[in-house]
Motif scaffolding. Sequence first.
Motif, PDB file in Angstrom:
ATOM      1  N   GLN A   1       0.782  -1.192   0.004  1.00 54.10           N
ATOM      2  CA  GLN A   1      -0.109  -0.118   0.104  1.00 54.10           C
ATOM      3  C   GLN A   1       0.996   1.376  -0.154  1.00 54.10           C
ATOM      4  O   GLN A   1       0.433   2.298  -0.398  1.00 54.10           O
ATOM      5  CB  GLN A   1      -1.061  -0.087   1.066  1.00 54.10           C
ATOM      6  CG  GLN A   1      -2.092  -0.954   1.109  1.00 54.10           C
ATOM      7  CD  GLN A   1      -2.974  -0.781  -0.080  1.00 54.10           C
ATOM      8  OE1 GLN A   1      -3.122   0.426  -0.402  1.00 54.10           O
ATOM      9  NE2 GLN A   1      -3.410  -1.590  -0.738  1.00 54.10           N
TER      10      GLN A   1
ATOM     11  N   ILE B   1       2.528  -0.491  -4.869  1.00 53.30           N
ATOM     12  CA  ILE B   1       1.440  -0.135  -5.857  1.00 53.30           C
ATOM     13  C   ILE B   1       1.633   1.448  -6.188  1.00 53.30           C
ATOM     14  O   ILE B   1       1.688   1.868  -7.198  1.00 53.30           O
ATOM     15  CB  ILE B   1       0.122  -0.329  -5.323  1.00 53.30           C
ATOM     16  CG1 ILE B   1      -0.154  -1.937  -5.044  1.00 53.30           C
ATOM     17  CG2 ILE B   1      -1.010   0.155  -6.114  1.00 53.30           C
ATOM     18  CD1 ILE B   1      -1.403  -2.370  -4.616  1.00 53.30           C
TER      19      ILE B   1
ATOM     20  N   TRP C   1      -5.794   1.790  -5.850  1.00 59.02           N
ATOM     21  CA  TRP C   1      -4.865   1.953  -4.825  1.00 59.02           C
ATOM     22  C   TRP C   1      -5.591   3.105  -3.557  1.00 59.02           C
ATOM     23  O   TRP C   1      -5.866   2.288  -2.351  1.00 59.02           O
ATOM     24  CB  TRP C   1      -3.651   3.100  -5.052  1.00 59.02           C
ATOM     25  CG  TRP C   1      -2.842   3.165  -4.068  1.00 59.02           C
ATOM     26  CD1 TRP C   1      -2.471   2.487  -2.758  1.00 59.02           C
ATOM     27  CD2 TRP C   1      -2.083   4.586  -3.830  1.00 59.02           C
ATOM     28  NE1 TRP C   1      -1.575   3.148  -2.072  1.00 59.02           N
ATOM     29  CE2 TRP C   1      -1.353   4.342  -2.649  1.00 59.02           C
ATOM     30  CE3 TRP C   1      -2.030   5.644  -4.550  1.00 59.02           C
ATOM     31  CZ2 TRP C   1      -0.551   5.256  -2.035  1.00 59.02           C
ATOM     32  CZ3 TRP C   1      -1.170   6.707  -4.068  1.00 59.02           C
ATOM     33  CH2 TRP C   1      -0.275   6.672  -2.974  1.00 59.02           C
TER      34      TRP C   1
END
Lengths: 274, 410, 358, 270, 317
Positions: free
Chosen positions: C50, C54, C255
């Motif tokens: 996270q 990404i 995301w």
Amino acid sequence: MLDAAKTDHALLEVNNVEVIYNHVILVLKGVSLTVKKGGITALLGGNGAGKTTTLKAISNLLHSERGEVTKGSILYKGERVQGLDPAALVKRGVIQVMEGRHCFAHLTVEENLLTGAYTRKDGKAAVEADLEMVYDYFPRLKERRKSQAGYTSGGEQQMCAIGRALMSRPETILLDEPSMGLAPQLVEQIFEIVKAVNEGEGVSFLLAEQNTNVALRFAHTGYILESGRVVMEGSAADLRENPDVKEFYLGMSDEGRKSFRDVRSYRRRKRWLS
Amino acid sequence: QELYAPNLAYRTGPFAATGIPLMNGQADYFAMLNARDGGVGGIKVNAEECETGYSTEKGVECYEKTKGRSIVTQPWSTGITLQVLPKTNVDEIPILAPGYGFSPMADGKVFQWAFNTPSGYWDAASMILQYLQDENGSLDGKKIAFLHLDHPYGKEPLPLLEKKAGELNFELLPIPVGLKEMQNQSAQWLQIRRERPDYVVMWGWGAMNAGAITEAVKTKYPMENFIGVWWAGHDADLKIVGADGAGYKSISWSFPNPEAPVMADIQKYVVDAGLSQSNPEEMAGVFYGRGVVISAILAEGIAAAQNEFGVAEIDASQLRWGLENINMTEERIEELGLTGMVPPFATSCANHTGHSGGWMLEWDGEQFVKVSDHMLPDTSDYQQLIADKAAEYAEANAPWPTNEDCNVGG
Amino acid sequence: MLYRTAGQFKTSYKADQALFPVRQDAVLLIAILIVAYVIFPLIASEFAYQTLLIPVMIYALAAMGLNILTGYAGQLSLGTGAFMGVGAYACYKLITIFPWMNPIVAILFSGVFSAGIGVAFGIPSLRIKGFYLAIATLAAQFFLVWLFEKWAWLYNYNASGAIQVPNTEMFGIYLTGPLASSVTQYYLVLVIVSFMTMLCINLTRGNLGRTWKATRDMDIAAELIGINLMRSKLIAFAISSYIVGVAGALYVFMWKGAAEPNLFDIPLSFQVLFIAIIGGLGSILGNYLGAILIVGLPVVLNLLPAALGLTISSALVEHLNIMIVGSLIIFFLIVEPHGLAQLWRLIREKLIIWPFPH
Amino acid sequence: MKDTEGYITPDGRQIGGVLMEMKNITLRFGGVVAINDISFDVREGEIRAIIGPNGAGKSSMLNIISGFYTPSEGEVFYKGEKRPPMKPFEVARMGVARTFQNIALFEGMTVLDNVMTGRLTHMNAGVLSQALWWGKARDEEMENREVVEKVIDFLEIQNIRKTPVGRLPYGLKKRVELARALAAEPSILLLDEPMAGMNVEEKEDMSRFILDVNDEFGTTIALIEHDMGVVMDISDRVVVMDYGKKIGDGTPDEVRNNQDVIDAYLGVAH
Amino acid sequence: MLYDYFIAPFVDMFAAPDFLMQVLWEGLVSGILYALIALGFVLIFRSSRIFNFAQGIMVVFAALTLVGLHALGVPAWISVGLTLVVMFGLAVTIERVVLRPLVGQPDIILFMATIGITLFLIGAGETIFGGENKVMITEELGIPTGDYVLEPFGGLLILQHLDITVVIVATLLVLALLAFLNYTQMGRAIRALGDDHQAALSVGISLQTIWVLVWFIAGIIALVTGIAWGARAGVSFALEVIAYKALPVLMLGGLESITGAIVGGLMIGMLEKLFEIYWGQPFLGGNTETWFAFVLALIVLLFRPQGLFGERIIERV
Ligand SMILES: Nc1ncnc2c1ncn2[C@@H]1O[C@H](COP(=O)(O)OP(=O)(O)OP(=O)(O)O)[C@@H](O)[C@H]1O
Ligand SMILES: Nc1ncnc2c1ncn2[C@@H]1O[C@H](COP(=O)(O)OP(=O)(O)OP(=O)(O)O)[C@@H](O)[C@H]1O
Ligand SMILES: [Mg+2]
Ligand SMILES: [Mg+2]
């Protein structure tokens, strides 16, 4: 035409200087030369030999091109001038006319000339007088004095750049390819001016030139640079007589000048013994 | 051994001015509990801050960073709240967003993990309208300008205000203030001057409040007709205009009471020990007091959970139960030493807000004073709205788990 | 020695124009791909996905889009954030209007909308140049963000004014929304980004790439040798905005999970610009290097005090962070104004001639 | 008014009909008259020189030919037809290539890429094909690369193929610029001071290239140059300009002996 | 319909001329404030082609320093002096640490570097001064704070003394700058430097001196701006965003032109206010000020790519 420098007093000494661009490109591989006080020294050499780089190394203009002097020393009047601010060097009397003109495009021709007098402290009148002098040398500039320099022709810009240097009343001028792009008449004229300034005001010149012919006619001493090394030096008269110089730089062989049309089937082969 | 209750604080960025006193109040309360009682239920509370600068992006990063160990997340901005709201369903961590966030969060059946205790924005709007109604008898034919930040937060009360405008027959004039125009509101105030509204209701935050208040003084708008939500009631914003701001009002579910026992304890255990980042002037202000109350609510939730489950080291889902079973009675408030700082309220499984009601505060030129008794919002006005919007949200985010065990009204 | 290119002769122009004419480069790339596709998914934590993996990919993609426009075609853009927004809102509308639509298709298709808007705001570039052009992109930036705020249809009249990514699935696996797992999203992003990177490499080394670079380096000369500047610039705007739009859709759908209008405001544009510049304008690799630095740095800085056992208040950490990021930007610009990619090129040149200094 | 008869040069080349004709061209910039009512023509296969003092308007004339300036008055005829107002890139696509007085290379690209840009007018694969590096785009790339390599060989710049042009010395840049123009396989090549800043040896090289291009590909060449040695040796006909006016036009010998030209430009007879 | 959009607003204007005057006055004042920020930009741009994004944060920094020093007990005017010293120090540091090593780099790199400076100053400023909103020491500096209430056409027009002072000070500042740039040797050098720094170096113009000077002047302008804005809305980091407003002003007026900054500022200030009040709020949901200036600038640029007063872009081959 002078055959020897006026004095033997060394004004500017470049000792074994090495210059690297961008941390990896080695351009000058140990260049040494001396400019005598009151003399005209010519720096000759083919494309990419390193003439411009040498001049910029002296005037400390390499910095913004990501080049640096990594070895050797540069002395002006016996003092080290490496690492000085270019402006400080101008205050000491060394000024450079850069290759490719570099006029201030948005300033008028006259304003361009006036910026040359930036470091001078001797009053308005003296500056005005010098401005007239420059206009006398280059009448074309007077006609175009109010035009923005960016809109003048290539040759006019060259005149402007030289005139601007003269305005600072220097002791030494580093001239990079003054003849480039100038009409033949004017080339002659510019060298006459160089000579006049040299003789009349005792200004020393270091000039990088491709036009070997004229350069050697007006210079006192000359250096020949090839890929970052000095391969030959001597008085201008000697160089002029040197057969190699004659062949490669003056384009003359024993039978005199060759026509550019004839060189097609004939290529000179370099054979420097350095 | 500790309870990890991180705070996604913002002491930097464009909203820092309002964030700092709140964060100080929050931090000092837990520091006091830790020093005085050894935490809550004998276990220390680690109220570490994670700095977001009020930026949603950083907030989410903080959430991700802390969620592994934390028993609660305090997102501190509507943006961050919205962002983490769906994630908390999966991660099973309660969000505590006292007095902010998404108003439908009141519906605990749908928003199982989110709490905007003790009051939400629709409560605020309802109380302000009530106050104005009381003042005028009726709002019929009145014109109310709604000056708000052009941002989800600013738009929160609009559905209710629009509904009420129809019912009470007043004219609602929404005036947005862009995030970049917060300091330069002359256009908005020119509009107010042109429209001559009877009242200006403000949903402002950060630099917008100071901008609006100075602009109101400049254009000579009658201050007594200017009312803000609780986030637009920061002492420092009013100090800029000082006495010229007298009459300005702000609805609030908290009140600073320097005489309250809890403040003395903070002074003794935190300030005197050199653990506070605050200063006396700030500590007397509304926002610091509110920070203290917020931490107290969280501590109450923790305590409730500890009692229920009989463990000191509760986990996130146990805390959720605790937050659903807060019962802040008058007695409990006294016991906690929060005298006069927060109105009584109770939460439940279905009611995640508590609808505590609050007081109307007024700037008297030097400080905020209470000018009303404890007011209560008319929740019946928007029960349906809450249910509708919550359902709408759940549908848009399907599959969205709901807590069918909750009994509405229970 | 490590990087000896001597002895690797090319016998055809085709070989010379292969993607990686130097063998070591190809080996390196394969190694990186293995790490990205195999090793990371095996070891990465949720936090790593996270906050690092990404976002690095998505920012790198956005920077790549910007780089096409600014680094290759020489048109300065400060509106990347808004164009990402167009991609994100377009994707949201597509998915909510056509719930049956495959989210991957929606993401790739949403770029088309931002391409269209990009071209519209690119039209002034035919007359306006340099920093003045930045105004056109800033106009786009501010106008579009205002529109995201005002045009309630865009966010389906949500009370919150924000868009919330719905859960969508394919073959029974959640691809978007809160229920999607990070690994799935990581792979999706990785595949899309790798594919787009390949397209970008091809475009920039081919005819179009040369057209752009010529436009950038000297537009007058470019026109005089036969380049249709209008076409060159508008294609650059279109392709750049397309990529940026896809990056924007990924940004929200893979995301963030939700977005409010001011997420796409100018700080995002600057962030992407930083990445492109620190990474190196006119380089594809640079976007990745820049993204790793700009995304990774604050994360590392934030973890640092704790790792060192220092207790610094989080606000101070943040202030120091901002200062350090600011200083590092200046530092990197000074060390190598042409970006990390150029730094890598220099290192490579040095490695090639190693052990000799020149 | 197409005249097809040509003439034969002293060294025996057949010069064709009029390729480009400038008719009564006048160019003004505000108050400055850069070119004043000048007419001349360029014939197919010839090497035409334009000379004159600095600021005479030579470069401006070249700029008119290549469409960068629009003449205030007068017309340009190309291959016998009057040329409508055109954008520079359209002119280039008609087969006019040029080099520049102040080098205008694309500094951020390698020599090879710079020369490849010369081929742009010959490439038209679609964006998709390019993005996938497949089909037409790839074939085109290879074909054109071959043409470019020939030019590179011809101008003897193989060893700097992959060098970024920003790093090259002045003289080599000029050569790369010539390469870029040649790569376009133009029917007329305009050279603005191609030999400025070169020493004799390099000028000889450059002359050789120009003559070879003219010979081997039959390319018509118009060039501006200040080195009278070069001009007189390699050009077939010379136009002389002086402050916007034409003061001479003819073979090198005629021009060399024209008193006006000597006064205005040459100074001494060469 | 058409009437609503194109005629009614003008009818409104004439129906309440006092209100129109107030709108124009408010526009004028904010225009002047935009112009003040733009001036700092112009000066730096002129001398180095650096598009100084840090001008906005310099405003905040200067104002905070002033207020912070005063809070330490330093008398108001001495604080002003000390703040100037700080701004000078800042100029020297920026020149040394950032500009000097980046001489000759492409514009965009320098632009980025100024964003780096912005970040650094935000961090440093918040560490030193904290993020709280502070009250500008308006009265202590002797700046008048009352207002004139006029009644033209039987209406109401409120003119703040503060605003009037700002207008006067800004006017003086602009005149002084114009004189400096156009009539002094230094001014010519600044312009030369912007054109070609290599050539400027070669004729002996010292980049260092000029840059320090120019950044210092920009610092002075920042302080004036900071006082003016701070007196209106308090001093906090949120002020930084108004720097964005200076961008369209610059573009509209021309990046190199002092006159342009002023004219651009006034035009944008007044037109955006008019547009917001008479069109934006009634028809577009308000808040059009966020983009109006940019769109206006864009439209003007389409006709004059160098802005109204900018230097013509020289295109030659
Ligand atoms: N900024 C730079 N970066 C890298 N290499 C450079 C740079 N400037 C010059 N060089 C290299 O340095 C060498 C010497 O260049 P320099 O300009 O000094 O030659 P010169 O003798 O003046 O040639 P010319 O007669 O063409 O002007 C050249 O090979 C050139 O490629
Ligand atoms: N765009 C322009 N705007 C204004 N004046 C111009 C422009 N272009 C050229 N001129 C003027 O026109 C005249 C002719 O310029 P041009 O460049 O054609 O000269 P030239 O013959 O090429 O000279 P040189 O040999 O010095 O290059 C010059 O006086 C120049 O100042
Ligand atoms: Mg040179
Ligand atoms: Mg010319």
